[in-house]
Design a protein around this motif. Structure first.
Motif, short mmCIF file in Angstrom:
data_model
loop_
_atom_site.label_atom_id
_atom_site.label_comp_id
_atom_site.label_asym_id
_atom_site.label_seq_id
_atom_site.Cartn_x
_atom_site.Cartn_y
_atom_site.Cartn_z
N UNK A 1 -14.91 -5.48 11.27
CA UNK A 1 -13.98 -6.57 10.97
C UNK A 1 -14.28 -7.76 11.86
N UNK A 2 -14.57 -7.51 13.12
CA UNK A 2 -14.92 -8.58 14.06
C UNK A 2 -16.16 -9.35 13.58
N UNK A 3 -17.18 -8.64 13.14
CA UNK A 3 -18.40 -9.28 12.66
C UNK A 3 -18.14 -10.00 11.34
N UNK A 4 -17.39 -9.38 10.44
CA UNK A 4 -17.12 -10.02 9.14
C UNK A 4 -16.30 -11.29 9.31
N UNK A 5 -15.43 -11.34 10.31
CA UNK A 5 -14.68 -12.57 10.58
C UNK A 5 -15.64 -13.68 11.01
N UNK B 1 -4.71 -6.71 8.51
CA UNK B 1 -5.15 -7.54 9.63
C UNK B 1 -6.43 -8.29 9.29
N UNK B 2 -7.36 -7.63 8.63
CA UNK B 2 -8.63 -8.27 8.28
C UNK B 2 -8.41 -9.45 7.35
N UNK B 3 -7.49 -9.32 6.42
CA UNK B 3 -7.22 -10.41 5.47
C UNK B 3 -6.45 -11.55 6.14
N UNK B 4 -5.43 -11.21 6.92
CA UNK B 4 -4.58 -12.24 7.52
C UNK B 4 -5.23 -12.99 8.68
#
Length: 129
Positions: A61-65, A23-26
């Motif tokens: 993941x939210x922050x890295x996005x 999910x993080x990648x896509x």
């Protein structure tokens, strides 16, 4: 009882880990486009920022996005893989919660910003066009 609950969440995290990573990648957003001069200014402003995180944390993941969307070269410290990063987070921020953005101000002050929504609001306010 406490051990059973901890074991349950440990197993749950292990089962969901591959899906979280996919999910993080896509779901990475398209990064903003800046002129080379503007990007150089952003790069310099990000020099004092470090994001304490780990790969399968949904809030991380939210922050890295958002970091990716704003095209920010923020240093990442994985507290699961780097014991020194975890110790630095505990010593400086006072708790082992992630995500945590460490902000080293130019005047020598240090700020430890917790909560993904607060971190994203700070990054948008400081770096959004």
């Amino acid at each position: 009882m406490r051990a059973v609950i901890r074991l349950f969440f440990f197993v749950l995290r292990r089962l969901l880990m591959p899906f979280m990573l996919i999910y993080a990648v896509l779901s990475k957003p398209k990064p903003v486009s800046r002129s080379p001069e503007a990007q150089a200014e952003v790069d310099a402003a990000c020099h004092g920022l470090t994001l304490y995180q780990f790969a399968t944390c949904p809030f991380c993941i939210k922050v890295k996005k958002e970091v990716h969307r704003l095209a920010l070269p923020i240093a990442m410290a994985n507290i699961r893989r780097d014991p020194a990063a975890r110790q630095a987070l505990l010593a400086g921020g006072g708790k082992g919660q992630v995500p945590c953005l460490h902000i080293a101000h130019e005047d020598g002050r240090e700020e430890w910003l917790y909560e993904s929504s607060d971190i994203n609001a700070y990054l948008q306010q400081r770096f959004a066009a």
